[in-house]
Design an enzyme around this catalytic site. Structure first.
Site, PDB file in Angstrom:
ATOM      1  N   THR A 166       0.594  -1.141  -0.327  1.00 45.97           N
ATOM      2  CA  THR A 166       0.383  -0.338  -0.091  1.00 45.97           C
ATOM      3  C   THR A 166       1.392   1.483  -0.073  1.00 45.97           C
ATOM      4  OG1 THR A 166      -1.727  -1.029   1.118  1.00 45.97           O
ATOM      5  CG2 THR A 166      -1.753   1.217   1.165  1.00 45.97           C
TER       6      THR A 166
ATOM      7  N   LYS B 271      -7.328   1.764  -3.180  1.00 48.79           N
ATOM      8  CA  LYS B 271      -6.388   1.554  -1.552  1.00 48.79           C
ATOM      9  C   LYS B 271      -6.819   2.304  -0.315  1.00 48.79           C
ATOM     10  CE  LYS B 271      -5.078  -1.145   1.603  1.00 48.79           C
ATOM     11  NZ  LYS B 271      -5.886  -2.197   2.727  1.00 48.79           N
TER      12      LYS B 271
ATOM     13  N   LYS C 199      -0.107   5.576   8.105  1.00 46.76           N
ATOM     14  CA  LYS C 199       0.900   5.918   7.106  1.00 46.76           C
ATOM     15  C   LYS C 199      -0.567   5.969   5.860  1.00 46.76           C
ATOM     16  CE  LYS C 199       1.420   1.888   5.185  1.00 46.76           C
ATOM     17  NZ  LYS C 199       0.862   1.101   4.197  1.00 46.76           N
TER      18      LYS C 199
HETATM   19  P1  NAP Z   1       5.360  -5.846   7.328  1.00 46.34           P
HETATM   20  O1  NAP Z   1       4.600  -6.348   8.542  1.00 46.34           O
HETATM   21  O2  NAP Z   1       5.111  -4.403   9.113  1.00 46.34           O
HETATM   22  O3  NAP Z   1       6.460  -5.679   6.739  1.00 46.34           O
HETATM   23  C1  NAP Z   1       6.915  -4.819   6.153  1.00 46.34           C
HETATM   24  C2  NAP Z   1       7.498  -5.361   5.061  1.00 46.34           C
HETATM   25  O4  NAP Z   1       8.370  -4.168   4.551  1.00 46.34           O
HETATM   26  C3  NAP Z   1       8.934  -6.780   5.476  1.00 46.34           C
HETATM   27  O5  NAP Z   1       9.502  -7.089   4.989  1.00 46.34           O
HETATM   28  C4  NAP Z   1       9.911  -4.960   5.747  1.00 46.34           C
HETATM   29  O6  NAP Z   1      10.822  -6.117   6.089  1.00 46.34           O
HETATM   30  C5  NAP Z   1      10.209  -4.402   4.810  1.00 46.34           C
HETATM   31  N1  NAP Z   1      10.585  -2.924   4.209  1.00 46.34           N
HETATM   32  C6  NAP Z   1      10.632  -2.114   5.564  1.00 46.34           C
HETATM   33  N2  NAP Z   1      11.239  -1.353   5.207  1.00 46.34           N
HETATM   34  C7  NAP Z   1      11.862  -1.484   3.951  1.00 46.34           C
HETATM   35  C8  NAP Z   1      13.225  -0.605   4.170  1.00 46.34           C
HETATM   36  N3  NAP Z   1      13.568   0.288   3.541  1.00 46.34           N
HETATM   37  N4  NAP Z   1      14.102  -2.095   2.261  1.00 46.34           N
HETATM   38  C9  NAP Z   1      13.440  -2.867   2.403  1.00 46.34           C
HETATM   39  N5  NAP Z   1      12.507  -3.786   2.730  1.00 46.34           N
HETATM   40  C10 NAP Z   1      12.128  -3.183   3.835  1.00 46.34           C
HETATM   41  O7  NAP Z   1       3.654  -4.814   6.849  1.00 46.34           O
HETATM   42  P2  NAP Z   1       2.708  -5.880   6.390  1.00 46.34           P
HETATM   43  O8  NAP Z   1       1.482  -6.509   7.027  1.00 46.34           O
HETATM   44  O9  NAP Z   1       4.186  -7.027   5.913  1.00 46.34           O
HETATM   45  O10 NAP Z   1       2.018  -5.008   5.271  1.00 46.34           O
HETATM   46  C11 NAP Z   1       3.564  -4.937   3.829  1.00 46.34           C
HETATM   47  C12 NAP Z   1       2.095  -4.102   3.311  1.00 46.34           C
HETATM   48  O11 NAP Z   1       0.596  -4.531   3.224  1.00 46.34           O
HETATM   49  C13 NAP Z   1       2.040  -2.544   3.500  1.00 46.34           C
HETATM   50  O12 NAP Z   1       2.003  -1.970   2.527  1.00 46.34           O
HETATM   51  C14 NAP Z   1       0.599  -2.444   4.107  1.00 46.34           C
HETATM   52  O13 NAP Z   1       0.158  -1.400   4.291  1.00 46.34           O
HETATM   53  C15 NAP Z   1       0.208  -3.388   3.467  1.00 46.34           C
HETATM   54  N6  NAP Z   1      -1.334  -3.663   3.914  1.00 46.34           N
HETATM   55  C16 NAP Z   1      -1.249  -5.221   5.270  1.00 46.34           C
HETATM   56  C17 NAP Z   1      -2.219  -5.559   5.624  1.00 46.34           C
HETATM   57  C18 NAP Z   1      -2.260  -6.634   6.744  1.00 46.34           C
HETATM   58  O14 NAP Z   1      -3.196  -6.888   7.264  1.00 46.34           O
HETATM   59  N7  NAP Z   1      -1.422  -6.665   7.214  1.00 46.34           N
HETATM   60  C19 NAP Z   1      -3.094  -6.032   4.305  1.00 46.34           C
HETATM   61  C20 NAP Z   1      -3.478  -4.968   3.886  1.00 46.34           C
HETATM   62  C21 NAP Z   1      -2.299  -4.155   2.935  1.00 46.34           C
HETATM   63  P3  NAP Z   1      12.108  -6.769   7.618  1.00 46.34           P
HETATM   64  O15 NAP Z   1      11.403  -7.835   8.053  1.00 46.34           O
HETATM   65  O16 NAP Z   1      14.001  -5.969   6.825  1.00 46.34           O
HETATM   66  O17 NAP Z   1      11.478  -4.880   7.955  1.00 46.34           O
END
Ligand code: NAP
Length: 284
Positions: A98, A173, A241
């Site tokens: 997102t 989104k 965010k």
């Molecule tokens: P998360 O658990 O916080 O994971 C974030 C991911 O991004 C991790 O793999 C992290 O790597 C990586 N990352 C962060 N900063 C980085 C950087 N500077 N360079 C390279 N990699 C980086 O997030 P998530 O819940 O999986 O969500 C991922 C995306 O999907 C987000 O945009 C979120 O808004 C969206 N989303 C989430 C959900 C939900 O329910 N969780 C639902 C719909 C959409 P590290 O492991 O190294 O930190």
């Protein structure tokens, strides 16, 4: 074995179960994550691992990105040993994170210059839907490229729909997450009001979940409130965010302003916890 070789960048709460669905669907998947050690469960399922995005793109045809935010996307493309250090001609890069429509437009233009194609394809749904391939996917970009990867996306989601040109998926989104924030704040305020009137949370949630206003959200987040379990499925910092991204795109309704204010306040204390931890902030 499916013949398309898939690369997966980003193994957070969503990336791990989503990539897992593709392995279960018999695709050859190579994964990369910034922080090492998060690929163990996927390697056990049969995934290969790459050292960096450059290496990953060299050995795959379709690359899917699921990282936190615009800065993370920029890092994945432009960082050392990033995607743009590789030859991307003929590759399709699908960004399911997102992020802002603006970064999608920027990366799409750069990909095109280098002979590759970029699609934005963020998802609605959370970890539970990711674990069961039931996400809803909204795409932006070239129709032919989208149709090429649609069979892959349909292993991750129950619906994969192109909604317009590059950035349109991101815009859709942000609209959906504006509603999500309203749901979360609304549920939290409703529970707290009922508690003040002497109604137990479990009783209230049983009523809501059997009524017309009950839904998957009230069920899952209601259970989280009842069990006092605020472990992040969707981290509260991520909705902040998204609300800020929506604001940057021009949303300025009274409710949008209210939710942004509420969640920004909550984020300083509960940013790493789940979105519904907002109830703790409101209670205070
Ligand atoms: P998360 O658990 O916080 O994971 C974030 C991911 O991004 C991790 O793999 C992290 O790597 C990586 N990352 C962060 N900063 C980085 C950087 N500077 N360079 C390279 N990699 C980086 O997030 P998530 O819940 O999986 O969500 C991922 C995306 O999907 C987000 O945009 C979120 O808004 C969206 N989303 C989430 C959900 C939900 O329910 N969780 C639902 C719909 C959409 P590290 O492991 O190294 O930190």
């Amino acid at each position: 074995m499916n013949t398309v070789k898939i690369g997966w960048i980003g193994l957070g709460n969503m990336g791990i179960p989503m990539a897992g669905q593709l392995i279960k669907a018999d695709y050859a998947v190579t994964v990369y994550n910034r922080t090492e050690g998060k690929n163990a469960s996927l390697k056990e399922m049969g995934a290969s691992a790459a050292e960096n995005p450059q290496e990953l793109i060299n050995t795959t045809e379709v690359v899917i990105i699921m990282v936190a935010d615009d800065a993370a996307v920029d890092q994945v493309f432009n960082g050392t040993n990033g995607i743009f250090d590789a030859d991307i001609s003929g590759k399709v890069i699908v960004n399911m994170s997102t992020v802002s429509p603006a970064i999608s437009k920027r990366m799409a233009a750069l990909c095109q210059e280098k002979g590759g194609q970029y699609l934005d394809a963020p998802v609605s749904g959370s970890v539970k839907q990711a674990e069961t391939g039931q996400l809803v996917i909204m795409g932006g970009g070239d129709e032919a490229a989208f149709n090429k990867v649609k069979p892959i996306l349909e292993k991750v989601g129950k619906l994969a729909k192109l909604v317009g040109a590059t950035g349109a998926g991101n815009s859709a989104k942000l609209a959906i997450n504006s509603l999500l924030a309203l749901y979360a704040q609304g549920l939290a305020e409703t529970v707290l009001f009922a508690n003040e009137q002497g109604i137990a949370t479990a009783d209230l949630l049983e009523l809501i979940n059997n009524a017309a206003i009950g839904n998957v959200f009230t069920k899952i987040k209601g259970d989280a409130i009842i069990t006092d379990n605020y472990k992040a499925a969707f981290a509260l910092k991520h909705i902040v965010k998204d609300l800020n991204l929506a604001k940057a795109e021009g949303i300025s309704s009274p409710l949008a302003k209210t939710t942004l204010h509420t969640f920004e306040n909550a984020a300083s204390k509960y940013g790493e916890e789940d979105i519904i931890a907002v109830i703790k902030q409101i209670k205070e």
